[in-house]
Design an enzyme around this catalytic site. Sequence first.
Site, PDB file in Angstrom:
ATOM      1  N   LYS A  83       0.856  -1.182   0.000  1.00  0.00           N
ATOM      2  CA  LYS A  83       0.000   0.000   0.000  1.00  0.00           C
ATOM      3  C   LYS A  83       0.899   1.242   0.000  1.00  0.00           C
ATOM      4  CE  LYS A  83      -4.379   0.947   2.353  1.00  0.00           C
ATOM      5  NZ  LYS A  83      -5.056   0.812   3.646  1.00  0.00           N
TER       6      LYS A  83
HETATM    7  O1  G3P Z   1      -7.710   1.804   5.228  1.00  0.00           O
HETATM    8  C1  G3P Z   1      -7.989   3.050   4.745  1.00  0.00           C
HETATM    9  C2  G3P Z   1      -9.367   3.592   5.100  1.00  0.00           C
HETATM   10  O2  G3P Z   1     -10.343   2.606   4.921  1.00  0.00           O
HETATM   11  C3  G3P Z   1      -9.437   4.313   6.408  1.00  0.00           C
HETATM   12  O3  G3P Z   1     -10.749   4.596   6.818  1.00  0.00           O
HETATM   13  O4  G3P Z   1     -12.338   5.307   8.575  1.00  0.00           O
HETATM   14  O5  G3P Z   1      -9.897   5.866   8.828  1.00  0.00           O
HETATM   15  O6  G3P Z   1     -11.304   7.032   7.140  1.00  0.00           O
HETATM   16  P1  G3P Z   1     -11.081   5.766   7.897  1.00  0.00           P
END
Ligand code: G3P
Length: 221
Positions: A83
């Site tokens: 990633k």
């Molecule tokens: O893994 C990346 C993403 O899904 C993070 O989500 O909830 O931290 O905005 P969030």
Amino acid sequence: MKIFLDTAEIEEIRTAARWGVLDGVTTNPTLYAKVGGSYDALLAEICKITSGPVSAEVIAEDVEGMLTEGRHFAKLAPNIVVKVPMSETGLEAISRFADEGIKTNCTLVFSTNQGLLAAKAGASLISPFVGRLDDINQDGMTVIRELVEIFALYDIKAEVLAASIRHPLHVTQAALAGANIATLPFKVLQQMVHHPLTDKGIVQFRKDWDEARKAAAGKPA
Ligand code: G3P
């Protein structure tokens, strides 16, 4: 649409795998920080549970640093996807990884143009952050919809991965928008399973069954 779990919690991953609905896993430094320990050991454990793609995020901000970290992750298991954040150095690293045959997931994508560039550089997965865009009053699902449309128009092989999913409605919307993958917190996966009428129905069926059995037991054969 494939369903990934967005978590570093092993028990959540095991549970989703047992349910037969797990197609892969995404991790990030924030999710890792919640469980701690060795990131390598964690990734290796996750890769034993699922044969689907498992995203491992680089921390370095320079190309060579990203390449060193990503090559290391890629050696941990065949299903690791590196990633890489969207940035000028990130694009260069994605392009170099593609040359080496290492799959990448371009993260922190907030616009259609960023997603288009990541795909051109050679990323296998493109991760627009739907929830974080919604948080700032921009429609996150528009980026998903536009990337799906553009990739179909130009026969671009990269997959659109709806990330930063906050609730079950996001999952339905991502599926309708044609996302290839949605990565979900375990809580959202659980919310998808339940419906108040389903849960109420299960309780009522059990009660009626028990009463019928009790009545039958009291009657002569
Ligand atoms: O893994 C990346 C993403 O899904 C993070 O989500 O909830 O931290 O905005 P969030």
